[in-house]
Design a protein around this motif. Sequence first.
Motif, PDB file in Angstrom:
ATOM      1  N   GLN A 120       8.002   1.983   4.642  1.00  0.00           N
ATOM      2  CA  GLN A 120       9.397   2.000   4.212  1.00  0.00           C
ATOM      3  C   GLN A 120       9.574   3.120   3.188  1.00  0.00           C
ATOM      4  O   GLN A 120       8.834   3.182   2.198  1.00  0.00           O
ATOM      5  CB  GLN A 120       9.774   0.657   3.582  1.00  0.00           C
ATOM      6  N   PRO A 121      10.536   4.027   3.406  1.00  0.00           N
ATOM      7  CA  PRO A 121      10.746   5.120   2.445  1.00  0.00           C
ATOM      8  C   PRO A 121      11.066   4.588   1.049  1.00  0.00           C
ATOM      9  O   PRO A 121      11.784   3.596   0.902  1.00  0.00           O
ATOM     10  CB  PRO A 121      11.926   5.892   3.031  1.00  0.00           C
ATOM     11  N   VAL A 122      10.537   5.256   0.047  1.00  0.00           N
ATOM     12  CA  VAL A 122      10.777   4.879  -1.351  1.00  0.00           C
ATOM     13  C   VAL A 122      11.477   6.045  -2.038  1.00  0.00           C
ATOM     14  O   VAL A 122      10.955   7.152  -2.085  1.00  0.00           O
ATOM     15  CB  VAL A 122       9.454   4.561  -2.075  1.00  0.00           C
ATOM     16  N   ALA A 123      12.670   5.793  -2.565  1.00  0.00           N
ATOM     17  CA  ALA A 123      13.463   6.851  -3.207  1.00  0.00           C
ATOM     18  C   ALA A 123      13.400   6.683  -4.718  1.00  0.00           C
ATOM     19  O   ALA A 123      14.349   6.217  -5.345  1.00  0.00           O
ATOM     20  CB  ALA A 123      14.906   6.804  -2.717  1.00  0.00           C
ATOM     21  N   ARG A 124      12.276   7.071  -5.306  1.00  0.00           N
ATOM     22  CA  ARG A 124      12.121   6.944  -6.757  1.00  0.00           C
ATOM     23  C   ARG A 124      11.737   8.261  -7.420  1.00  0.00           C
ATOM     24  O   ARG A 124      11.324   8.269  -8.574  1.00  0.00           O
ATOM     25  CB  ARG A 124      11.079   5.874  -7.092  1.00  0.00           C
ATOM     26  N   GLU A 125      11.856   9.372  -6.697  1.00  0.00           N
ATOM     27  CA  GLU A 125      11.506  10.660  -7.279  1.00  0.00           C
ATOM     28  C   GLU A 125      12.726  11.302  -7.929  1.00  0.00           C
ATOM     29  O   GLU A 125      13.862  11.098  -7.503  1.00  0.00           O
ATOM     30  CB  GLU A 125      10.916  11.580  -6.225  1.00  0.00           C
ATOM     31  N   ALA A 129       5.833   6.198  -5.054  1.00  0.00           N
ATOM     32  CA  ALA A 129       5.061   6.286  -3.825  1.00  0.00           C
ATOM     33  C   ALA A 129       4.538   7.705  -3.602  1.00  0.00           C
ATOM     34  O   ALA A 129       3.998   8.014  -2.552  1.00  0.00           O
ATOM     35  CB  ALA A 129       5.894   5.839  -2.633  1.00  0.00           C
ATOM     36  N   THR A 130       4.724   8.559  -4.595  1.00  0.00           N
ATOM     37  CA  THR A 130       4.227   9.928  -4.578  1.00  0.00           C
ATOM     38  C   THR A 130       3.472  10.186  -5.868  1.00  0.00           C
ATOM     39  O   THR A 130       3.966   9.837  -6.949  1.00  0.00           O
ATOM     40  CB  THR A 130       5.384  10.934  -4.452  1.00  0.00           C
ATOM     41  N   LEU A 131       2.302  10.771  -5.784  1.00  0.00           N
ATOM     42  CA  LEU A 131       1.523  11.077  -6.978  1.00  0.00           C
ATOM     43  C   LEU A 131       1.891  12.456  -7.510  1.00  0.00           C
ATOM     44  O   LEU A 131       2.124  13.388  -6.730  1.00  0.00           O
ATOM     45  CB  LEU A 131       0.026  11.062  -6.674  1.00  0.00           C
ATOM     46  N   LEU A 175       0.835  -1.195   0.000  1.00  0.00           N
ATOM     47  CA  LEU A 175       0.000   0.000   0.000  1.00  0.00           C
ATOM     48  C   LEU A 175       0.872   1.248   0.000  1.00  0.00           C
ATOM     49  O   LEU A 175       1.989   1.240   0.509  1.00  0.00           O
ATOM     50  CB  LEU A 175      -0.906   0.019   1.225  1.00  0.00           C
ATOM     51  N   PHE A 176       0.364   2.329  -0.567  1.00  0.00           N
ATOM     52  CA  PHE A 176       1.013   3.633  -0.453  1.00  0.00           C
ATOM     53  C   PHE A 176      -0.064   4.705  -0.465  1.00  0.00           C
ATOM     54  O   PHE A 176      -1.147   4.514  -1.042  1.00  0.00           O
ATOM     55  CB  PHE A 176       2.052   3.861  -1.554  1.00  0.00           C
TER      56      PHE A 176
END
Length: 246
Positions: A70-75, A145-147, A42-43
């Motif tokens: 859990q932090p997601v570093a995909r930006e 994980a960010t829109l 989920l996010f």
Amino acid sequence: MSPPRIYSDVALGPGPGFALPAAAAAHVARVLRLGAGDPITLFDGTGMDFPATIESAGKRGVTVTVAPGQPVARESPLAITLLQGIGRGPRMDLVLQKATELGVAAIRPLLTARTVVRLDADRTEQRRQHWQRILVSAAEQCGRATLPRLHAPADLATALAAESGTPWRFVLDPAAAPGLPAGIAGARAAAILIGPEGGLDPAERALVAAHGFAGLRLGPRILRTETAPLAALSILQFLAGDLGAA
């Protein structure tokens, strides 16, 4: 196979008995046909992924146990705002989907003199909800994980004024001088403007130039309104290091 990623428009936190929002529950139970014991991720758009396990799934809803986030570093290091002339249904949908996959930070749908699509208040809200669903689906698929922030459709002057503080501003222009922007590798924010199917009219081009948008030419061919943003975003992201340039 990785667990399916599901967006929740309700804030997430660890613990049992979390009831998925209606849209997410319907997708899990009716489309994916998952059941008790199945893992999902989920996010909620805050940059965290939350591993979860389904407790129950049925017509009345879906409940899950949520693990710590859990932090997601995909930006991207470059926050790009796409000012996009609204295209006809499938074209606009494609742009929104692929722009999300390419890491765009925000999208401003533009109403211009040559925009074919006309929106009244009811249709504007319907389009906004439809476009938001496309952003969610694309983020679920691509691992973000960010829109992207989806702004309300606006006229050109309003959108240009809103980006007046953005340090790097470009407009796709097949008549511009060849060459890519130098120095953008260290930039933090940029805006790129794409006209609708018929392009911008002369008065609009003058207005764009007056707001400090530099012409950007992507090769010798004229690109369609749904092709141009994807090419431009890819190039800017590459120059910024998001696609492996740095």
